[in-house]
Scaffold this active site. Structure first.
Site, PDB file in Angstrom:
ATOM      1  N   HIS A 129       0.817  -1.222   0.000  1.00 31.66           N
ATOM      2  CA  HIS A 129       0.000   0.000   0.000  1.00 31.66           C
ATOM      3  C   HIS A 129       0.852   1.274   0.000  1.00 31.66           C
ATOM      4  O   HIS A 129       0.319   2.368  -0.149  1.00 31.66           O
ATOM      5  CB  HIS A 129      -0.919   0.038   1.221  1.00 31.66           C
ATOM      6  CG  HIS A 129      -1.916  -1.083   1.268  1.00 31.66           C
ATOM      7  ND1 HIS A 129      -2.818  -1.320   0.261  1.00 31.66           N
ATOM      8  CD2 HIS A 129      -2.134  -2.056   2.211  1.00 31.66           C
ATOM      9  CE1 HIS A 129      -3.565  -2.380   0.585  1.00 31.66           C
ATOM     10  NE2 HIS A 129      -3.163  -2.847   1.746  1.00 31.66           N
ATOM     11  N   HIS A 169      -6.438  -7.257  -0.544  1.00 35.94           N
ATOM     12  CA  HIS A 169      -6.596  -5.809  -0.720  1.00 35.94           C
ATOM     13  C   HIS A 169      -5.811  -5.330  -1.939  1.00 35.94           C
ATOM     14  O   HIS A 169      -4.697  -5.798  -2.193  1.00 35.94           O
ATOM     15  CB  HIS A 169      -6.106  -5.076   0.531  1.00 35.94           C
ATOM     16  CG  HIS A 169      -6.820  -5.510   1.773  1.00 35.94           C
ATOM     17  ND1 HIS A 169      -6.238  -6.318   2.735  1.00 35.94           N
ATOM     18  CD2 HIS A 169      -8.091  -5.284   2.165  1.00 35.94           C
ATOM     19  CE1 HIS A 169      -7.120  -6.549   3.688  1.00 35.94           C
ATOM     20  NE2 HIS A 169      -8.252  -5.945   3.370  1.00 35.94           N
ATOM     21  N   ASP A 171      -4.868 -13.004   3.260  1.00 31.54           N
ATOM     22  CA  ASP A 171      -6.141 -12.518   3.798  1.00 31.54           C
ATOM     23  C   ASP A 171      -7.304 -12.776   2.841  1.00 31.54           C
ATOM     24  O   ASP A 171      -8.427 -12.307   3.076  1.00 31.54           O
ATOM     25  CB  ASP A 171      -6.064 -11.039   4.208  1.00 31.54           C
ATOM     26  CG  ASP A 171      -5.253 -10.193   3.255  1.00 31.54           C
ATOM     27  OD1 ASP A 171      -4.976 -10.668   2.127  1.00 31.54           O
ATOM     28  OD2 ASP A 171      -4.906  -9.053   3.617  1.00 31.54           O
TER      29      ASP A 171
HETATM   30 ZN   LIG Z   1      -4.309  -7.278   2.786  1.00 32.35          ZN
END
Ligand SMILES: [Zn+2]
Length: 344
Positions: free
Chosen positions: A161, A198, A285
């Protein structure tokens, strides 16, 4: 397969994260790294613990802005000199559409400029941990250049990120991007395939206008999960990079049967690109029941993904990202790598 491990990968240091309006213990918790490390040892990989400060990495200054790196190094100390502050640096105002550039020099203004969300506080050890993780990723990439066919990098915090000059999602330094830069010193074309649940927004941003590093992220639909504001399929790259960023958002609740065709689509894009090396931003995840995910892969599914990655027959670097069901991390890591090693 060799493993390169940050000696700080399991330290307790992350502080708190703002989630659904509540400040709670950060999900990047102590105990995650130890489970992955156990899996690497189960598989009897050669484990190298990377001595902090031992890696020369000019890539760091190419990937991140100098003022941002200075901020990461000094933010905690400067913050703690102010009266009546929390132990963690946390913004309470951010740049916005009316004030896109935040100009103030107080620590709180700088925090708003450099820390992009509520899950990326800086504490006293943030720089030490993030820098060590980056060194570990670069050393892993170098091992591929030195002839290893596959390497696993265990670093914490995650990196996918982190952007040029902004931390986000608990990521401060873009580990996979640094590794890609190191690989580019020899290889003409490199792929970063992000399988964390994500969207890998940092990796996307860092290579968005380039055609030498193909970035692909398969993730839960950002309409539903973090990072909410990016990761959509119309983000395809700009300028020379147009067509070299592929986002594959997946509908919430998908199991392997629904996930697999999307994964195969990513593999086909990789084959078409004809890269010389592959980086996997390895998040777990996507696992069923992950408190921060919304997909439903099961442990044996990771073996299938690993085997399919091995079938690409590319020098491959796995770089640790997320995965928050700590009790399943050991089995899921082992499953992915068993699939990969079995196929090779
Ligand atoms: Zn993640």
């Amino acid at each position: 397969m060799k493993a390169f491990i940050s000696p700080f990968h399991d330290h307790h240091w992350t502080g708190n994260a703002l989630v659904r309006g509540r400040l709670q213990l950060h999900h990047d918790a102590q105990g995650r790294g130890a489970q992955v490390e156990a899996a690497l040892k189960d598989l009897e990989l050669q484990c190298h613990y990377v001595e902090p400060g031992s890696v020369d990495m000019p890539e760091l200054n190419r990937v991140h802005a100098e003022d941002y790196l200075h901020y990461l190094r000094t933010a905690s100390e400067e913050w703690l000199q102010r009266p009546d502050v929390s132990f963690e640096v946390r913004p309470n105002i951010w740049p916005n559409r009316y004030f896109p550039v935040m100009k103030g020099s107080l620590p709180v203004a700088k925090a708003g400029r450099y820390l992009g969300d509520g899950a990326s506080p800086i504490v006293a050890d943030t720089w030490k941990n993030a820098h060590s993780g980056a060194e570990t990723a670069v050393m892993g990439a170098q091992a591929l250049l030195d002839g290893e066919r596959s390497v696993y990098v265990l670093s914490r915090p995650s990196g996918h990120h982190a952007m040029t000059d902004m931390a986000m999602g608990g990521s401060f330094i873009a580990n996979a991007a640094l590794a890609a830069e190191r690989l580019r010193s020899t290889f003409k074309r490199v792929v970063v395939l992000d399988i964390d649940v994500h969207h890998g927004n940092g990796t996307q941003q860092l290579f968005y206008s380039r055609d030498d590093v193909l970035t692909i992220s398969i993730h839960g639909d950002p309409d539903v999960i973090f990072p909410f504001i990016c990761g959509y399929d119309d983000e395809v790259g700009v300028d020379a990079g147009e067509g070299y960023n592929l986002n594959i958002p997946i509908i919430a609740g998908s199991e392997m049967a629904q996930y697999r065709p999307h994964f195969e689509r990513a593999l086909q894009r990789i084959s078409d690109f004809q890269p010389e090396a592959l980086i996997i931003a390895a998040g777990y995840d996507t696992f069923r029941g992950d408190p921060f995910g919304n997909l439903c892969l099961d442990t044996p599914d990771y073996s299938i993904l690993g085997a399919r990655l091995a079938a690409l027959k590319l020098p491959t670097l796995f770089v640790q990202e997320g995965g928050y069901v700590i009790s399943a991390l050991r089995a899921n890591t082992r499953s992915l790598l068993e699939g990969y090693l079995g196929e090779r």
